[in-house]
Design a protein around this motif. Structure first.
Motif, short mmCIF file in Angstrom:
data_model
loop_
_atom_site.label_atom_id
_atom_site.label_comp_id
_atom_site.label_asym_id
_atom_site.label_seq_id
_atom_site.Cartn_x
_atom_site.Cartn_y
_atom_site.Cartn_z
N THR A 1 0.96 -1.18 -0.01
CA THR A 1 0.05 0.20 0.04
C THR A 1 0.73 1.24 -0.06
N SER A 2 1.99 1.33 0.78
CA SER A 2 2.87 2.35 0.81
C SER A 2 3.49 2.60 -0.58
N LEU A 3 4.10 1.55 -1.10
CA LEU A 3 4.48 1.83 -2.43
C LEU A 3 3.60 2.60 -3.33
N LYS A 4 2.05 1.98 -3.33
CA LYS A 4 1.40 2.67 -4.49
C LYS A 4 1.11 3.92 -4.28
N ILE A 5 0.89 4.29 -2.77
CA ILE A 5 0.50 5.62 -2.22
C ILE A 5 1.81 6.49 -2.55
N THR A 6 2.81 6.06 -2.38
CA THR A 6 4.23 6.96 -2.73
C THR A 6 4.46 7.01 -4.15
N PHE A 7 4.16 6.01 -4.98
CA PHE A 7 4.01 6.11 -6.39
C PHE A 7 3.41 7.46 -6.87
N ARG A 8 2.09 7.54 -6.60
CA ARG A 8 1.11 8.43 -7.09
C ARG A 8 1.50 9.77 -6.14
N GLN A 9 2.04 9.62 -4.90
CA GLN A 9 2.09 10.91 -4.41
C GLN A 9 3.41 11.76 -5.13
N LEU A 10 4.54 10.97 -5.43
CA LEU A 10 5.63 11.75 -6.34
C LEU A 10 5.09 12.09 -7.81
N GLN A 11 4.17 11.37 -8.35
CA GLN A 11 3.69 11.53 -9.61
C GLN A 11 3.01 12.87 -9.53
N ASP A 12 1.88 12.97 -8.58
CA ASP A 12 1.07 14.15 -8.45
C ASP A 12 2.10 15.40 -7.90
N GLY A 13 3.00 15.33 -7.10
CA GLY A 13 3.71 16.32 -6.38
C GLY A 13 4.92 17.05 -7.49
N ALA A 14 4.88 16.30 -8.44
CA ALA A 14 5.86 16.82 -9.55
C ALA A 14 5.42 18.10 -10.10
N SER A 15 4.39 18.75 -10.06
CA SER A 15 3.49 19.45 -10.53
C SER A 15 2.78 20.64 -9.62
N MET A 16 2.97 20.15 -8.39
CA MET A 16 2.40 20.84 -7.19
C MET A 16 3.40 21.87 -6.55
N SER A 17 2.87 22.96 -5.84
CA SER A 17 3.64 23.69 -5.01
C SER A 17 3.97 22.90 -3.75
N LEU A 18 4.90 23.32 -2.96
CA LEU A 18 5.21 22.93 -1.60
C LEU A 18 3.78 22.74 -0.95
N GLN A 19 3.23 24.05 -0.73
CA GLN A 19 1.96 24.04 0.06
C GLN A 19 0.96 22.89 -0.59
N GLU A 20 0.70 22.71 -1.69
CA GLU A 20 -0.20 21.86 -2.15
C GLU A 20 0.29 20.25 -1.96
N VAL A 21 1.56 20.28 -1.67
CA VAL A 21 1.97 18.60 -1.58
C VAL A 21 1.71 18.61 -0.10
N LEU A 22 1.88 19.43 0.77
CA LEU A 22 1.72 19.17 2.14
C LEU A 22 0.23 18.90 2.60
N VAL A 23 -0.40 19.54 1.69
CA VAL A 23 -1.78 19.24 2.11
C VAL A 23 -2.49 17.96 1.90
N MET A 24 -1.80 17.46 0.41
CA MET A 24 -2.00 16.14 0.03
C MET A 24 -1.36 15.15 1.13
N GLU A 25 -0.29 15.47 1.43
CA GLU A 25 0.45 14.53 2.41
C GLU A 25 -0.07 14.43 3.63
N TYR A 26 -0.83 15.54 4.19
CA TYR A 26 -1.65 15.40 5.33
C TYR A 26 -2.69 14.48 5.43
N ARG A 27 -3.46 14.70 4.06
CA ARG A 27 -4.42 13.43 3.95
C ARG A 27 -3.88 12.19 3.81
#
Length: 314
Positions: free
Chosen positions: A233-259
């Motif tokens: 589960t962590s592998l799949k979450i992490t894959f998408r986290q980095l995939q999405d995060g590549a085009s996000m601001s730091l603030q957007e990433v942190l909101v995503m990561e809190y979720r």
């Protein structure tokens, strides 16, 4: 000016003259204990940590992190978003969270996909450790200084009359020029970067694992063996986290990561990972689901859903 000094055995945390940070067993145990009973600590810990990460990333004054030791998890969040990150020969950096049923948080979704090629995804999924001058060559640290020179470096930074970014950079550049340890030594992953870029350029974790298996080299098979030990589960979450995060601001990433953090608190693998790796240390976590093929897209999608009024606000 604020600077950080990260040591393996430090216990406190402040941001006045020196910042001390660590991610330790007692913290992980406290968070897992809180999560099991629905205590607010499992919410407040991540919320306050990510707010601090954002403050560091947006801080207007020069921020210098001296990462002279083990730098993982929380220690990464306290250093990597600062303008200046100084590694020494004693630095050891890693993001090993997929091995405890978590994900490379503290803004990992922001800085990791911005490293060279697929290096960030490789580090995020495998938890591979890099040390010393390699931390700078990877792009995690901005400078490298011999550890014996740190006391003198700190003194010179404190004595700056006008601690502007330019002045701080000048001091750091001067100390880096004096530091000859491992000077000219190739990056530890240099000979494998072509492989990493090719094998980790994929549409899914399953695709990566298939590519590693088909490659058949000792390096590829070693990484495949590592991935099979991680939380699927962590592998799949992490894959998408980095995939999405590549085009996000730091603030957007942190909101995503809190979720994502709260999804992990609702799940199974974080508690099991902490038990197996940090508490009982039997190194035999029983993940649920047990293989990546059983981690559905619906499960992953649910981890990224808005928390409504409970979303992180920066």
């Amino acid at each position: 000016m604020c600077w950080g000094h990260y040591l393996e055995q430090t216990k406190g945390a402040k941001c006045s003259e020196l910042v001390y940070g660590q991610t330790n067993i007692s913290t992980a145990k406290a968070v897992t204990d809180a999560g099991k009973v629905g205590d607010r600590l499992s919410q407040d810990f991540f919320r306050e940590e990510y707010i601090l990460n954002n403050a560091i990333g947006t801080y207007q004054k020069p921020y210098v992190a001296l990462i002279d030791g083990i730098t993982m998890g929380g220690g990464v969040g306290l250093s990597v978003h600062g303008r200046f990150r100084v590694a020494t020969e004693k630095t050891m950096f890693a993001m090993p969270e997929t091995g405890i049923g978590l994900f490379p948080d503290v803004g990992g979704g922001y800085f990791l996909p911005r490293l060279q090629g697929k290096l960030g995804l490789f580090l995020a999924l495998t938890g591979f450790r890099i040390k010393g001058r390699d931390v700078q060559q990877a792009g995690v640290a901005s400078h490298f200084v011999d550890s014996e020179k740190l006391p003198s470096l700190e003194k010179d930074l404190v004595q700056l009359k006008t601690p502007s970014n330019t002045d701080v950079a000048g001091v750091l550049n001067s100390y880096q020029a004096q530091s000859k340890l491992d000077d000219g030594k190739p990056f530890i992953l240099a000979e494998h970067m072509d492989q990493i870029n090719r094998l980790f350029e994929a549409s899914s974790v399953e695709d990566i694992m298939q590519k590693l298996n088909e490659d058949g080299s000792s390096f590829a098979l070693k990484q495949l063996e590592t991935l099979k030990k991680m939380s699927p589960t962590s592998l799949k979450i992490t894959f998408r986290q980095l995939q999405d995060g590549a085009s996000m601001s730091l603030q957007e990433v942190l909101v995503m990561e809190y979720r994502l953090s709260q999804a992990c608190m609702r799940g199974h693998d974080f508690y099991e990972g902490v038990r197996a790796v940090l508490i009982d240390r039997d190194q035999s976590p029983k993940w649920k689901p047990g293989v990546v093929e059983e981690v559905t897209e619906d499960l992953v999608d649910g981890c990224f859903k808005s928390l409504g009024s409970n979303d992180l606000k920066l």
